[in-house]
Write an enzyme that holds these catalytic residues in place. Sequence first.
Site, PDB file in Angstrom:
ATOM      1  N   LYS A  52      61.220  29.146  58.739  1.00  0.00           N
ATOM      2  CA  LYS A  52      62.576  29.695  58.617  1.00  0.00           C
ATOM      3  C   LYS A  52      63.568  28.593  58.928  1.00  0.00           C
ATOM      4  O   LYS A  52      63.254  27.662  59.670  1.00  0.00           O
ATOM      5  CB  LYS A  52      62.778  30.855  59.610  1.00  0.00           C
ATOM      6  N   GLY A  93      73.689  48.157  56.394  1.00  0.00           N
ATOM      7  CA  GLY A  93      73.812  46.954  55.572  1.00  0.00           C
ATOM      8  C   GLY A  93      73.986  47.333  54.120  1.00  0.00           C
ATOM      9  O   GLY A  93      73.491  48.381  53.654  1.00  0.00           O
ATOM     10  N   GLY A 125      73.933  44.546  51.577  1.00  0.00           N
ATOM     11  CA  GLY A 125      73.796  43.242  50.930  1.00  0.00           C
ATOM     12  C   GLY A 125      72.684  43.289  49.895  1.00  0.00           C
ATOM     13  O   GLY A 125      72.371  44.349  49.346  1.00  0.00           O
ATOM     14  N   ASN A 126      72.079  42.138  49.663  1.00  0.00           N
ATOM     15  CA  ASN A 126      71.055  42.039  48.620  1.00  0.00           C
ATOM     16  C   ASN A 126      69.956  43.083  48.787  1.00  0.00           C
ATOM     17  O   ASN A 126      69.607  43.794  47.838  1.00  0.00           O
ATOM     18  CB  ASN A 126      70.461  40.620  48.617  1.00  0.00           C
TER      19      ASN A 126
HETATM   20  P1  NAD Z   1      73.094  39.901  52.952  1.00  0.00           P
HETATM   21  O1  NAD Z   1      73.832  38.799  53.614  1.00  0.00           O
HETATM   22  O2  NAD Z   1      73.068  39.973  51.473  1.00  0.00           O
HETATM   23  O3  NAD Z   1      73.651  41.331  53.486  1.00  0.00           O
HETATM   24  C1  NAD Z   1      73.746  41.666  54.836  1.00  0.00           C
HETATM   25  C2  NAD Z   1      74.462  42.998  54.932  1.00  0.00           C
HETATM   26  O4  NAD Z   1      74.460  43.438  56.289  1.00  0.00           O
HETATM   27  C3  NAD Z   1      75.930  42.955  54.489  1.00  0.00           C
HETATM   28  O5  NAD Z   1      76.246  44.142  53.808  1.00  0.00           O
HETATM   29  C4  NAD Z   1      76.681  42.925  55.824  1.00  0.00           C
HETATM   30  O6  NAD Z   1      77.999  43.471  55.711  1.00  0.00           O
HETATM   31  C5  NAD Z   1      75.785  43.817  56.650  1.00  0.00           C
HETATM   32  N1  NAD Z   1      75.945  43.655  58.084  1.00  0.00           N
HETATM   33  C6  NAD Z   1      75.968  42.524  58.826  1.00  0.00           C
HETATM   34  N2  NAD Z   1      76.119  42.824  60.130  1.00  0.00           N
HETATM   35  C7  NAD Z   1      76.174  44.169  60.199  1.00  0.00           C
HETATM   36  C8  NAD Z   1      76.314  45.100  61.265  1.00  0.00           C
HETATM   37  N3  NAD Z   1      76.414  44.699  62.539  1.00  0.00           N
HETATM   38  N4  NAD Z   1      76.330  46.425  60.959  1.00  0.00           N
HETATM   39  C9  NAD Z   1      76.235  46.851  59.683  1.00  0.00           C
HETATM   40  N5  NAD Z   1      76.085  46.017  58.638  1.00  0.00           N
HETATM   41  C10 NAD Z   1      76.068  44.700  58.905  1.00  0.00           C
HETATM   42  O7  NAD Z   1      71.628  39.861  53.562  1.00  0.00           O
HETATM   43  P2  NAD Z   1      70.275  40.395  52.926  1.00  0.00           P
HETATM   44  O8  NAD Z   1      69.681  39.311  52.105  1.00  0.00           O
HETATM   45  O9  NAD Z   1      70.486  41.741  52.337  1.00  0.00           O
HETATM   46  O10 NAD Z   1      69.367  40.519  54.235  1.00  0.00           O
HETATM   47  C11 NAD Z   1      69.465  41.620  55.109  1.00  0.00           C
HETATM   48  C12 NAD Z   1      68.266  41.597  56.056  1.00  0.00           C
HETATM   49  O11 NAD Z   1      67.068  41.596  55.294  1.00  0.00           O
HETATM   50  C13 NAD Z   1      68.162  40.386  56.986  1.00  0.00           C
HETATM   51  O12 NAD Z   1      67.524  40.778  58.191  1.00  0.00           O
HETATM   52  C14 NAD Z   1      67.230  39.460  56.219  1.00  0.00           C
HETATM   53  O13 NAD Z   1      66.571  38.523  57.045  1.00  0.00           O
HETATM   54  C15 NAD Z   1      66.273  40.479  55.651  1.00  0.00           C
HETATM   55  N6  NAD Z   1      65.507  40.023  54.489  1.00  0.00           N
HETATM   56  C16 NAD Z   1      66.130  39.566  53.369  1.00  0.00           C
HETATM   57  C17 NAD Z   1      65.358  39.177  52.281  1.00  0.00           C
HETATM   58  C18 NAD Z   1      65.988  38.746  50.986  1.00  0.00           C
HETATM   59  O14 NAD Z   1      65.236  38.459  50.043  1.00  0.00           O
HETATM   60  N7  NAD Z   1      67.287  38.718  50.860  1.00  0.00           N
HETATM   61  C19 NAD Z   1      63.961  39.212  52.352  1.00  0.00           C
HETATM   62  C20 NAD Z   1      63.350  39.712  53.516  1.00  0.00           C
HETATM   63  C21 NAD Z   1      64.139  40.110  54.569  1.00  0.00           C
END
Ligand code: NAD
Length: 428
Positions: A107, A219, A221-222
């Site tokens: 990471k 959340g 996001g993605n």
């Molecule tokens: P992202 O940056 O696209 O989205 C994060 C989301 O969380 C946003 O909507 C943000 O507004 C919200 N957020 C942040 N802090 C918050 C809070 N305190 N309360 C409510 N919402 C909050 O990130 P992502 O890629 O969607 O990743 C989200 C999680 O999934 C992370 O833990 C990441 O490590 C994990 N993850 C992501 C992937 C990937 O492929 N993107 C793969 C495995 C795990």
Amino acid sequence: MADSAFNPFEMAQTQFDSIADTLDLDEGTRQILRNPLREYHFQIPVRMDDGTVQCFQGFRVQHNDARGPAKGGIRFHPQETINTVRALAMWMTWKCATVDIPLGGGKGGVICDPHNLSAREEERLCRGWMRQMARDVGPVRDVPAPDVMTSPQHMLWMMDEYETITGTKAPGVITGKPVGMGGSLGRTEATGYGVIFTVREALKELGIRPQDTCASFQGFGNVAQYAMQLYGQLGGKVVCVSSWDQGDQTSYAFKKDDGLDLDTLLGITDRFGGIDKAKAKEMGIEVLPGDAWITQDVDILIPAALENQVTGKNAGDISQRVKVIAEGANGPTTPEADKIIHERGIYMIPDVLSNAGGVTCSYFEQVQCNMNYFWDKDDVLSRLDLKMTSAFQAVSALAKKRGIYHRDATFLIAVDRVARACRDRGWV
Ligand code: NAD
């Protein structure tokens, strides 16, 4: 990251210690798996648009590569810490082993807030990260990917810098690249879809039809957006999502009892997954305090934001109706909350299984890059479904056989595979 006293690496080590006891691992194996094999701490000097130079703190942790090259995302976050990166690297090792792909765990991170950076500053930061790490990453060594607040464009800048430094074409050095530039179709959807493949299987076991369920997400996001898309296609209804509000520096939950419409929400969301609360109110969506996502009267909870969100303090607020928790985020549930959830008999689909779709598709991306031949989207997603479903079934079978919590079953499978690889190589 929400709570500065919380140490995610201690949590990851606590989880590991308990599994090591169950597997009766010898002392050498415990030591090698309890800590990262290697870690890098470095400064990234960036020339800002106003001509000044700002130094950002960067990290890369390679937790274990006994089963293959280290693999894991790079996160840009103002509250990033080395202990978060260590924990996430360890969870990546278990995740790759859970879905049985030939990769280890790594990471990376940078302490920065992309909300306050221009595109050119972000590009210089990405190139600077790679200049520090180019000697120690690579297609057969350590393969980064996007994570919180990093995107396909960031990955492309990093790949370009790596190729410039090494004088090669090496698209397998990084995954999550844009389609057409070495990226895989389906990668953007992969994590969120993977979460829902596992939810679908859990509901099947519980004898519940997806169309009879509703869900609440933390959340947007993605991960959450694509999970919501596939869950909607299966007939499920999302009644609440929460997101971070950069202006107010707090989170809000957005609620609609008859179901939130994904496209409507996307229309009022910025590129960081922040939902515009004024526009939401105009559209008749209720805006509540951020922690309201966890108290909703729903069948499924999907934490998909950050670690340390379901804790000993709020797990008791989970509605009696909740039957399944699927962890889209990494490490959202603390061991104290796990105890409560286990006692309540809620079906927990742990992060290293539930959100493994991203790394599985990243692995497919690497395979395609190495062959220089790219599959169509249906091909990618059906292979993903197969991998996720078979990993889910293996965990579920073990949990049933031993009468144990699903997180313990998942970790037992994963840690055992990695421990065997260390032993077979003669490391311990
Ligand atoms: P992202 O940056 O696209 O989205 C994060 C989301 O969380 C946003 O909507 C943000 O507004 C919200 N957020 C942040 N802090 C918050 C809070 N305190 N309360 C409510 N919402 C909050 O990130 P992502 O890629 O969607 O990743 C989200 C999680 O999934 C992370 O833990 C990441 O490590 C994990 N993850 C992501 C992937 C990937 O492929 N993107 C793969 C495995 C795990």
